[in-house]
Enzyme design. Structure first.
Site, PDB file in Angstrom:
ATOM      1  N   ASP A   7       0.768  -1.228   0.073  1.00  0.00           N
ATOM      2  CA  ASP A   7      -0.089   0.056  -0.082  1.00  0.00           C
ATOM      3  C   ASP A   7       1.070   0.919  -0.003  1.00  0.00           C
ATOM      4  OD1 ASP A   7      -2.252   1.614   0.311  1.00  0.00           O
ATOM      5  OD2 ASP A   7      -2.253   1.690   2.680  1.00  0.00           O
ATOM      6  N   GLU A  76      -1.056  -1.470  -4.718  1.00  0.00           N
ATOM      7  CA  GLU A  76      -2.274  -0.572  -4.946  1.00  0.00           C
ATOM      8  C   GLU A  76      -2.264   0.496  -5.847  1.00  0.00           C
ATOM      9  OE1 GLU A  76      -5.192   0.090  -1.288  1.00  0.00           O
ATOM     10  OE2 GLU A  76      -4.374   2.141  -1.791  1.00  0.00           O
ATOM     11  N   ASP A 149      -2.485   0.842   7.388  1.00  0.00           N
ATOM     12  CA  ASP A 149      -1.763   0.634   6.238  1.00  0.00           C
ATOM     13  C   ASP A 149      -1.298  -0.770   6.052  1.00  0.00           C
ATOM     14  OD1 ASP A 149      -0.885   3.684   5.697  1.00  0.00           O
ATOM     15  OD2 ASP A 149      -0.844   3.104   7.742  1.00  0.00           O
TER      16      ASP A 149
END
Length: 206
Positions: A7, A76, A149
């Site tokens: 991420d 992502e 996260d």
């Protein structure tokens, strides 16, 4: 199959590794759920110059890729039409992760936040807290992954495992089949594409 999810972010970068069944193997549907390997948040200090922060992040990403040797790395994909500086730093970190994988011959994939949320929770606009709780249940973790996260990186890896059709949760209270999860993700992705044209996409902190 060892899957790494990232991420991306420059101040906080979620990173996680899971083990999922091999995609495409006979009898893979109905195989055990993905299992937790590792998760953390990589950080750089916002007061440092950009080039030094990128160098630090690159070193941390390479250390993780070298240590865990994933068979695929997922990043992502973030859509945004505002806060260009944040989008730029997020894209730069995503690029560093891709280079770390490509330099070792590791394939790279990308999924949008809505795809990931829909695959894990069944709802493309699910709040972070719901994603955290579902990740905890799916991986049978003793507590929630913190900060969010790290949970997002785990969710990304889980999403890819289920998209490949290689894993079905044995707990039917979570979901019923990998195909149903991904169908929900595809519907969410189509809605996201519509919203992108209207400038309603969410922002991500660098």
């Amino acid at each position: 199959m060892r899957i790494m999810g990232i991420d991306p972010g420059l101040t906080r970068c979620g990173i996680a590794v899971i083990e999922g069944p091999k995609a495409g193997l006979p009898g893979s549907i109905g195989s055990p759920k993905p299992t937790f390997v590792a998760a953390d948040v990589l950080r750089t200090h916002p007061n440092k110059d950009l080039e030094f922060r990128l160098a630090e992040m690159s070193a941390q990403l390479n250390e993780w890729v070298e240590r865990y040797r994933p068979e695929i790395l997922l990043v992502e994909r973030v859509f945004a039409q505002h806060n260009v500086s944040t989008v730029m730093t997020t894209a730069q970190v995503a690029g560093l992760a891709m280079v770390a994988a490509a330099s070792r011959g590791i394939p790279v994939g990308q999924h949008t936040p809505s795809e990931v949320k829909a695959a894990v929770t069944g709802y493309g606009d699910a709040p972070k807290e719901q994603v955290q709780h579902m990740v905890q249940r799916i991986l049978a973790l003793p507590k929630l992954s913190q900060p969010a996260d790290a949970a997002d990186a785990l969710a990304l890896a889980i999403c890819h495992s289920w998209r490949q059709g290689s894993a079905v949760a044995t707990d039917t209270s979570i979901q019923t089949t990998a195909q149903q999860r991904w169908a929900a993700a595809e519907r969410a992705a189509r809605r996201t594409g519509y919203r992108a044209g209207r400038g309603r996409m969410g922002k991500k902190s660098s």
